[in-house]
Motif scaffolding. Sequence first.
Motif, mmCIF file in Angstrom:
data_model
loop_
_atom_site.group_PDB
_atom_site.id
_atom_site.type_symbol
_atom_site.label_atom_id
_atom_site.label_comp_id
_atom_site.label_asym_id
_atom_site.label_seq_id
_atom_site.Cartn_x
_atom_site.Cartn_y
_atom_site.Cartn_z
ATOM 1 N N HIS A 186 65.873 12.284 68.653
ATOM 2 C CA HIS A 186 65.820 13.230 69.769
ATOM 3 C C HIS A 186 66.460 12.613 71.012
ATOM 4 N N LEU A 187 67.191 13.427 71.736
ATOM 5 C CA LEU A 187 67.828 13.018 72.984
ATOM 6 C C LEU A 187 67.478 14.023 74.079
ATOM 7 N N CYS A 188 66.961 13.512 75.192
ATOM 8 C CA CYS A 188 66.739 14.347 76.369
ATOM 9 C C CYS A 188 67.795 14.007 77.400
ATOM 10 N N ILE A 189 68.434 15.030 77.919
ATOM 11 C CA ILE A 189 69.383 14.880 79.022
ATOM 12 C C ILE A 189 68.797 15.606 80.220
ATOM 13 N N ALA A 190 68.531 14.844 81.291
ATOM 14 C CA ALA A 190 67.930 15.412 82.500
ATOM 15 C C ALA A 190 68.871 15.155 83.674
ATOM 16 N N THR A 191 69.478 16.221 84.177
ATOM 17 C CA THR A 191 70.535 16.120 85.189
ATOM 18 C C THR A 191 70.183 16.886 86.465
ATOM 19 N N ASP A 192 70.583 16.330 87.603
ATOM 20 C CA ASP A 192 70.375 16.994 88.892
ATOM 21 C C ASP A 192 68.916 17.403 89.084
ATOM 22 N N ILE A 193 68.020 16.517 88.770
ATOM 23 C CA ILE A 193 66.594 16.820 88.834
ATOM 24 C C ILE A 193 66.176 17.196 90.257
ATOM 25 N N THR A 194 65.432 18.269 90.372
ATOM 26 C CA THR A 194 64.910 18.880 91.610
ATOM 27 C C THR A 194 65.977 19.646 92.396
ATOM 28 N N LEU A 195 67.213 19.670 91.940
ATOM 29 C CA LEU A 195 68.276 20.376 92.655
ATOM 30 C C LEU A 195 68.473 21.781 92.065
ATOM 31 N N PRO A 196 69.160 22.672 92.760
ATOM 32 C CA PRO A 196 69.400 24.021 92.240
ATOM 33 C C PRO A 196 70.154 24.011 90.915
#
Length: 240
Positions: free
Chosen positions: A199-209
């Motif tokens: 499994h791979l999680c990609i979390a980008t621009d967290i808390t941004l629109p």
Amino acid sequence: MKSSTLFGKLYLIPTTMGECDPMDVLPQTVKRTIDFIDHYIVENEKTARKSIKAVHPEKKQSDLVLFALNKHTDAKEHLDFIKPLLEGKNVGLMSEAGCPGVADPGAVIVKLAHDKGIQVVPLVGPSSILLAMMASGMNGQSFTFHGYLPIEKDDKRAALKSLERISFEKNQSQIFIETPYRNNKLVEDLIQILHPETHLCIATDITLPTEYIKTKKISAWKKENVDLHKRPTIFIIHKI
């Protein structure tokens, strides 16, 4: 040693992780703290002033005294940075984005403060590592943050296979980051190197629109086309 009650306090002040309303992600405690602090240790003076103004527009910029702490800072300067604390003044430590002291050069100042008997006060704010872990659906009971992976191809492959093996053997999620302009290349490497069932999680621009957070198997990511170029991203892998 001088009594710690005569020292100022070192406040760890979080910042936003990009262009957004600071009051959407920062508590009022941050504004109240900035109100009474004039001395700051920051990564970049320009962006720090911008962050302070966004949170507290009434704060006089001319009253601010900023010390720059980054990869170019000589360690001999650290004692100068905490001198106001030793003189009884409160000092704020700010990261370029998110929480200071975590994946951030400010940790050396926090350690020095402890060594000198100075009280350290962490304030609540956004941590991309923790928020990504929360949203990943992976093992929040056991995880490790590794920072940056090796750049050289063979070393990177070996590192990824090692992290994948550890995640399987210890049931432990493995977190890492990449320089934003190399994000897309890293995704290509992950798809090629890791097992299809990992499994791979990609979390980008967290808390941004523009926030984007997804967790899928490598086999599913092969069918995706996501552009992460120059976008701050957290990567998490876990082989079950």
